[in-house]
Design a protein around this motif. Structure first.
Motif, PDB file in Angstrom:
ATOM      1  N   HIS A  21       0.958  -1.109  -0.035  1.00  0.00           N
ATOM      2  CA  HIS A  21       0.063  -0.069  -0.027  1.00  0.00           C
ATOM      3  C   HIS A  21       0.912   1.201   0.047  1.00  0.00           C
ATOM      4  O   HIS A  21       1.995   1.048   0.383  1.00  0.00           O
ATOM      5  N   ILE A  24      -0.476   6.783   4.148  1.00  0.00           N
ATOM      6  CA  ILE A  24      -1.588   7.585   4.111  1.00  0.00           C
ATOM      7  C   ILE A  24      -1.505   9.043   3.612  1.00  0.00           C
ATOM      8  O   ILE A  24      -1.913   9.733   2.973  1.00  0.00           O
ATOM      9  N   ALA A  80      -9.213   3.049   1.799  1.00  0.00           N
ATOM     10  CA  ALA A  80      -7.948   2.862   2.641  1.00  0.00           C
ATOM     11  C   ALA A  80      -8.593   2.538   4.197  1.00  0.00           C
ATOM     12  O   ALA A  80      -7.979   1.798   4.932  1.00  0.00           O
ATOM     13  N   ARG A  81      -9.415   3.173   4.611  1.00  0.00           N
ATOM     14  CA  ARG A  81     -10.185   2.710   5.855  1.00  0.00           C
ATOM     15  C   ARG A  81     -10.233   1.217   6.152  1.00  0.00           C
ATOM     16  O   ARG A  81     -10.221   0.626   7.087  1.00  0.00           O
ATOM     17  N   HIS A  82     -11.045   0.770   5.027  1.00  0.00           N
ATOM     18  CA  HIS A  82     -11.584  -0.476   4.818  1.00  0.00           C
ATOM     19  C   HIS A  82     -10.530  -1.553   4.904  1.00  0.00           C
ATOM     20  O   HIS A  82     -10.655  -2.444   5.573  1.00  0.00           O
ATOM     21  N   CYS A  83      -9.227  -1.029   4.580  1.00  0.00           N
ATOM     22  CA  CYS A  83      -8.196  -2.036   4.535  1.00  0.00           C
ATOM     23  C   CYS A  83      -7.145  -1.834   5.872  1.00  0.00           C
ATOM     24  O   CYS A  83      -6.221  -2.532   5.911  1.00  0.00           O
ATOM     25  N   GLN A  84      -7.688  -1.201   6.823  1.00  0.00           N
ATOM     26  CA  GLN A  84      -6.795  -0.853   8.084  1.00  0.00           C
ATOM     27  C   GLN A  84      -6.288  -2.085   8.677  1.00  0.00           C
ATOM     28  O   GLN A  84      -5.618  -2.394   9.333  1.00  0.00           O
ATOM     29  N   TRP A  85      -7.340  -3.188   8.731  1.00  0.00           N
ATOM     30  CA  TRP A  85      -7.051  -4.309   9.465  1.00  0.00           C
ATOM     31  C   TRP A  85      -5.878  -5.057   8.962  1.00  0.00           C
ATOM     32  O   TRP A  85      -5.365  -5.747   9.880  1.00  0.00           O
ATOM     33  N   LEU A  87      -3.087  -3.630   8.090  1.00  0.00           N
ATOM     34  CA  LEU A  87      -2.075  -3.203   8.631  1.00  0.00           C
ATOM     35  C   LEU A  87      -1.575  -3.496   9.926  1.00  0.00           C
ATOM     36  O   LEU A  87      -0.213  -3.880  10.597  1.00  0.00           O
ATOM     37  N   ARG A  88      -2.593  -4.043  10.741  1.00  0.00           N
ATOM     38  CA  ARG A  88      -2.677  -4.482  12.128  1.00  0.00           C
ATOM     39  C   ARG A  88      -2.396  -6.022  12.084  1.00  0.00           C
ATOM     40  O   ARG A  88      -2.040  -6.586  13.309  1.00  0.00           O
ATOM     41  N   THR A  96       5.016  -1.043   2.104  1.00  0.00           N
ATOM     42  CA  THR A  96       4.758   0.139   1.495  1.00  0.00           C
ATOM     43  C   THR A  96       5.361   0.489   0.359  1.00  0.00           C
ATOM     44  O   THR A  96       6.476   0.119   0.063  1.00  0.00           O
TER      45      THR A  96
END
Length: 139
Positions: A21, A24, A80-85, A87-88, A96
């Protein structure tokens, strides 16, 4: 379906997941630049046309960035918010764009990728077939 794929992945960890990705900050700046192009060069998606006008009414880059960060409908941010999981989650290899283009960070990112997918060889061998890295990573 996504749900079926995620159930299968979660139960066995296969196939390996790699989340490549854009950071941000860079995503927001790129989107602001794209939406700030002259009329006729923004595209024809209604949300892009509307946000071009909204951004044009903002007096500074800081005001445009604030809008992108606070408006839940700003183009690209919902995805972008939908894919945050990704990252964690400890089972996802996160790489990146900025790591891959930076000469200081590229080899470590390639090493993580190669370990994750079980690719033989060295990061240097893989880097040799990729476009050259930049002198420093894009922040």
């Amino acid at each position: 379906s996504d749900a079926g794929f995620l159930r299968t992945w979660h139960s066995g960890g296969r196939p390996p997941l790699v989340f490549h990705h854009r950071g941000i900050r860079d995503r927001i700046i790129s989107q602001i630049r794209a939406l700030s192009r002259p009329p006729g060069r923004v595209g024809s998606l209604p949300e892009h046309l509307v946000y071009r006008d909204i951004l044009a009414a903002r007096p500074t880059l800081d005001a445009k960035i604030t809008l992108a960060l606070t408006d839940p409908c700003f183009p690209g941010m919902r995805e972008a918010r939908h894919c945050q999981w990704l990252l964690r989650h400890p089972g996802v290899c996160v790489i990146t764009h900025e790591e891959l283009v930076g000469s200081d960070t590229r080899e470590e990112a390639l090493a993580r990728l190669m370990r994750t997918i079980g690719h033989p060889g060295t990061p240097a061998e893989l880097a040799a077939v990729l476009p050259p890295a930049r002198a420093c990573a894009v922040g």
